[in-house]
Design a protein around this motif. Structure first.
Motif, short mmCIF file in Angstrom:
data_model
loop_
_atom_site.label_atom_id
_atom_site.label_comp_id
_atom_site.label_asym_id
_atom_site.label_seq_id
_atom_site.Cartn_x
_atom_site.Cartn_y
_atom_site.Cartn_z
N SER A 54 0.84 -1.20 0.00
CA SER A 54 0.00 0.00 0.00
C SER A 54 0.87 1.24 0.00
O SER A 54 1.78 1.37 0.82
CB SER A 54 -0.91 0.01 1.23
N LEU A 55 0.57 2.16 -0.90
CA LEU A 55 1.34 3.41 -1.00
C LEU A 55 0.57 4.62 -0.50
O LEU A 55 0.92 5.76 -0.81
CB LEU A 55 1.78 3.64 -2.45
N ALA A 56 -0.48 4.39 0.29
CA ALA A 56 -1.24 5.51 0.86
C ALA A 56 -1.91 5.07 2.16
O ALA A 56 -2.42 3.95 2.25
CB ALA A 56 -2.28 6.01 -0.12
N PRO A 57 -1.95 5.95 3.16
CA PRO A 57 -2.58 5.61 4.43
C PRO A 57 -4.03 5.16 4.29
O PRO A 57 -4.45 4.20 4.94
CB PRO A 57 -2.47 6.92 5.22
N VAL A 58 -4.80 5.85 3.43
CA VAL A 58 -6.21 5.47 3.28
C VAL A 58 -6.35 4.08 2.69
O VAL A 58 -7.24 3.32 3.07
CB VAL A 58 -6.98 6.52 2.44
N ARG A 75 3.98 -0.84 3.53
CA ARG A 75 3.12 0.34 3.73
C ARG A 75 4.02 1.55 3.89
O ARG A 75 5.24 1.44 4.04
CB ARG A 75 2.21 0.15 4.93
N THR A 76 3.43 2.76 3.87
CA THR A 76 4.23 3.98 3.97
C THR A 76 4.46 4.37 5.43
O THR A 76 3.82 3.85 6.34
CB THR A 76 3.55 5.16 3.26
N ASP A 77 5.36 5.32 5.63
CA ASP A 77 5.63 5.82 6.97
C ASP A 77 4.39 6.41 7.63
O ASP A 77 4.27 6.42 8.85
CB ASP A 77 6.71 6.92 6.92
N TYR A 78 3.47 6.93 6.82
CA TYR A 78 2.29 7.60 7.34
C TYR A 78 1.10 6.67 7.55
O TYR A 78 0.03 7.12 7.98
CB TYR A 78 1.88 8.75 6.41
N CYS A 79 1.25 5.40 7.25
CA CYS A 79 0.16 4.44 7.44
C CYS A 79 0.09 4.07 8.92
O CYS A 79 0.73 3.12 9.36
CB CYS A 79 0.38 3.20 6.57
N ASN A 80 -0.70 4.82 9.66
CA ASN A 80 -0.74 4.69 11.11
C ASN A 80 -2.02 4.07 11.66
O ASN A 80 -2.25 4.07 12.87
CB ASN A 80 -0.54 6.08 11.76
#
Length: 303
Positions: A54-58, A75-80
């Protein structure tokens, strides 16, 4: 402020500008299955997935909500969100993902937002990796993306349940909004007076919760308004996602804005908080975000 503004703009862009046109072509639970993503690209999977990046948090939120979290390998760093996402290896940011790390996961599918870099996308396509791009800008397109992605990865039933829950939440919120007696206008500040223009996720959110967006007639989805334009619009409330009241009051030209000196006239929600994520991400928690916004603008409906 500059760092916050860049983060805000990038996060807001993930909310998208275009309404989803996702269309399901296959009407069977068996693979292969082909669907169309939000950019009109046909995406085909020949077999059940073993690895998804996944390349986006949403998109990470959607995949976990569909019960596909065990298949998410990057996943990205912003996937929280959810918390389990933290156990997945990060491949960098959605603006600058590490291609070597992505390919090391041997993904059957990469899910990305419309913010994906063309060069990254080209490299993935040359590698033969299937890419599904989400770009929702309202409740309808958000639900359509969830359903379509669910179909693509063989999680149809889970997608239907997620969408049903969102519809039930919206039904409840709509009933609350019936108690709004006097609708308000608002300016949404996502950093340095950048705002939510026509067809953006936040603009559509304002319409749904009965709030007049003073930037609705801007010439772009994410316009930067002048302080003079904001003062002239004279909004009932000032909604800030990245700047505190003290920061806003120190902005040149805003000293005459009436709502900044009125009780309830300034609303601050940290754009990087749990509530901020819900407000800005067109995913399974989108209606929860609408409820947060609605009750901040109209506290009486929460009573």
């Amino acid at each position: 402020m500059k760092k916050a503004t860049l983060f805000a703009a990038a996060t807001a862009l993930l909310g998208a500008v275009w309404v989803s046109g996702a269309t399901v072509f296959a009407e069977t639970d068996a693979f292969p299955v082909t669907v169309m993503d939000d950019f009109g690209n046909e995406v085909t999977l020949e077999k059940a997935l073993e690895s998804i990046v996944s390349l986006a948090p949403v998109d990470t939120e959607i995949l976990f909500a569909l019960g596909a979290g065990d298949s998410v390998t990057g996943r990205t760093d912003y996937c929280n969100y959810p918390e389990e996402a933290a156990d997945v290896d990060s491949i960098g940011t959605y603006m600058e993902p590490n291609m070597e790390l992505i390919l090391s996961k041997s993904p059957d599918l990469v899910v990305a937002s419309g913010f994906i870099d063309d060069n990254i996308r080209q490299q993935l396509e040359e590698n033969g990796t299937a890419i599904f791009i989400t770009n929702a800008s309202d409740l309808e397109s958000t639900e359509k993306n969830i359903e379509t992605l669910g179909k693509l990865i063989g999680h149809d039933a889970e997608a239907e349940e997620v969408v049903k829950n969102m519809e039930d939440e919206w039904t409840d919120l709509s009933a609350e909004l019936e108690n709004v007696k006097e609708e308000k206008s608002a300016f949404i500040d996502i950093g340095s007076l950048y705002s939510a223009g026509p067809s953006s996720l936040l603009d559509n959110s304002m319409q749904m919760i009965k709030v007049e967006n003073v930037a609705a007639d801007a010439d772009s989805a994410w316009p930067q308004l002048s302080a003079e334009a904001v003062v002239e619009a004279n909004p009932d409330v000032y909604i800030s996602l990245y700047s505190t009241l003290e920061d806003v009051q120190q902005t040149a030209g805003l000293s005459d804005l009436a709502c900044l000196n009125e009780d309830g006239g300034f609303i601050y929600t940290d754009g990087s908080s749990v509530e901020g994520d819900m407000i800005q991400r067109p995913g399974p928690r989108y209606v929860e975000g609408l409820k947060v916004l609605a009750e901040l603008v109209y506290p009486e409906i929460a009573e």
